[in-house]
Write an enzyme that holds these catalytic residues in place. Structure first.
Site, short mmCIF file in Angstrom:
data_model
loop_
_atom_site.label_atom_id
_atom_site.label_comp_id
_atom_site.label_asym_id
_atom_site.label_seq_id
_atom_site.Cartn_x
_atom_site.Cartn_y
_atom_site.Cartn_z
N ASN A 13 -51.28 -11.09 -29.37
CA ASN A 13 -51.82 -9.95 -30.10
C ASN A 13 -52.20 -8.89 -29.07
OD1 ASN A 13 -53.23 -8.11 -31.61
ND2 ASN A 13 -54.90 -9.50 -32.18
N TRP A 14 -51.38 -7.86 -28.99
CA TRP A 14 -51.62 -6.84 -27.94
C TRP A 14 -52.73 -5.88 -28.33
CZ3 TRP A 14 -46.03 -4.97 -26.20
CH2 TRP A 14 -45.33 -6.08 -25.70
N LYS A 15 -53.21 -5.96 -29.57
CA LYS A 15 -54.26 -5.05 -30.05
C LYS A 15 -53.85 -3.60 -29.77
CE LYS A 15 -57.46 -8.86 -29.68
NZ LYS A 15 -58.81 -9.36 -29.48
N HIS B 196 -57.53 -10.33 -39.11
CA HIS B 196 -58.10 -10.52 -37.77
C HIS B 196 -59.58 -10.15 -37.80
CE1 HIS B 196 -58.98 -9.93 -33.53
NE2 HIS B 196 -57.97 -10.76 -33.30
N GLU C 299 -61.32 -8.41 -35.94
CA GLU C 299 -61.60 -6.99 -35.70
C GLU C 299 -61.33 -6.16 -36.96
OE1 GLU C 299 -59.22 -6.86 -32.17
OE2 GLU C 299 -60.65 -8.27 -31.30
N GLU D 148 -59.99 -18.30 -35.13
CA GLU D 148 -60.49 -17.49 -34.03
C GLU D 148 -61.99 -17.30 -34.18
OE1 GLU D 148 -57.14 -14.97 -32.12
OE2 GLU D 148 -58.07 -13.79 -33.69
N GLY E 20 -62.36 -12.24 -26.67
CA GLY E 20 -62.60 -11.22 -25.65
C GLY E 20 -63.85 -11.45 -24.83
N SER F 270 -60.10 -16.14 -26.11
CA SER F 270 -60.18 -16.37 -24.67
C SER F 270 -59.22 -17.46 -24.17
CB SER F 270 -61.62 -16.68 -24.24
OG SER F 270 -62.44 -15.54 -24.50
N GLY G 108 -55.01 -12.83 -26.98
CA GLY G 108 -55.26 -11.40 -26.84
C GLY G 108 -55.00 -10.92 -25.42
N GLY G 109 -56.06 -10.77 -24.64
CA GLY G 109 -55.97 -10.20 -23.31
C GLY G 109 -54.91 -10.83 -22.42
P1 13P Z 1 -58.70 -12.76 -26.48
O1 13P Z 1 -57.60 -13.74 -26.16
O2 13P Z 1 -58.63 -11.52 -25.66
O3 13P Z 1 -60.04 -13.42 -26.49
O4 13P Z 1 -58.41 -12.26 -27.98
C1 13P Z 1 -58.19 -13.20 -28.95
C2 13P Z 1 -57.70 -12.52 -30.18
O5 13P Z 1 -58.43 -11.80 -30.83
C3 13P Z 1 -56.30 -12.72 -30.56
O6 13P Z 1 -56.04 -12.26 -31.83
#
Ligand code: 13P
Length: 263
Positions: free
Chosen positions: A15-17, A104, A106, A176, A182, A222, A243-244
């Site tokens: 997920n590149w956000k 998600h 967010e 999640e 994050g 994470s 994510g990251g």
């Molecule tokens: P991180 O891997 O950056 O913690 O993000 C997780 C996420 O929200 C994937 O959708």
């Protein structure tokens, strides 16, 4: 992953956000595809790259023919209409999307998406031929208040009530925990396993027909190249939503390769 959906496929989704332009996204995708092609023995897990809407075309072009899938991060439930700033499922499918992330944290906690909205989007994604990755998970205060199970049961029941088992089994769920997203605070394998078991038991109650044991559940929060392999040792963890660590090709490839060898 072909037309016939395998039972509990191994899947790693990035997920590149809100990161990367079309050019930068395509470059990352090409780099990832090259790493994967160079190590076919480790390339048995399915992989989906989920860039922002604006980079979907470029990334789809970059992965064409590689077996790597593309997914979106959100969609609107309606097919079309006066919904300024929104994107429909058929629009995503027309760009080559196979997956769509729904609900998600967010979206739920920053953009105000409700359980009912996620349920509507889930049905629409299935209507539009997209494979939904339905996100669930508790806030830190909910975990500390021993409410994790209650939250997961509520979110899963709201999303899956009324779906038949055959359809529900073609979806993917991502657990999640919001406190792990994050933050660098990954859930322990035991915490993730226990949450995944709650999700499976809830699906058995709400949908039935063996859905709980057959649906793929990813862990997200994470995940990185250093902790992924340990998480994947848990039988109830079928992959990861990253994510990251998905924004760097070599590290993301290590995670995808770890998912492949773990089963
Ligand atoms: P991180 O891997 O950056 O913690 O993000 C997780 C996420 O929200 C994937 O959708």
């Amino acid at each position: 992953m072909s037309a016939t959906w395998p039972r509990r496929p191994r899947l790693v989704a990035g997920n590149w956000k809100m990161h990367l332009t079309p050019a930068d996204g395509a470059a990352l995708a090409r780099e990832f595809v090259a790493l994967r092609a160079a190590d076919p023995a480790a390339a048995t897990s399915a992989v989906a790259l989920c860039p922002p809407f604006t980079a979907l075309s470029a990334v789809a072009e970059a992965v064409r023919g590689s077996g790597v899938f593309v997914g979106a991060q959100n969609m609107h439930a309606e097919l079309k209409g006066a919904f300024t700033g929104e994107i429909s499922g058929p629009m995503l499918a027309s760009l080559g999307c196979r997956f769509v992330i729904l609900g998600h944290s967010e979206r739920r906690h920053v953009m105000g998406e409700t359980d009912a909205m996620v349920a509507a989007k889930l049905r629409s994604a299935l209507r539009d031929g997209l494979t939904p990755i339905v996100c669930v998970g508790e806030l830190l205060a909910e975990r500390e208040g021993n409410k994790t199970e209650e939250v997961l049961v509520r979110q899963i029941a709201a999303a899956y009530a009324g779906l038949d088992a055959a359809t529900a089994k073609t979806t993917v769920i991502a657990y999640e925990p919001v406190w792990a997203i994050g933050t660098g605070k990954v859930a322990s394998p035991e915490q993730a396993r226990d949450a995944h078991r709650v999700v499976r038991a809830t699906l058995d109650q709400v949908v039935g027909g063996g859905t709980g044991s057959d649906v793929a559940i990813l862990y997200g929060g994470s995940v990185n190249a250093g902790n992924a392999a340990t998480l994947f040792l848990e039988d109830d963890i079928d992959g990861a939503l990253v994510g990251g660590a998905a924004l760097e090709a070599a590290g993301f490839w290590k995670i995808a390769a770890a998912a492949a060898v773990a089963r």
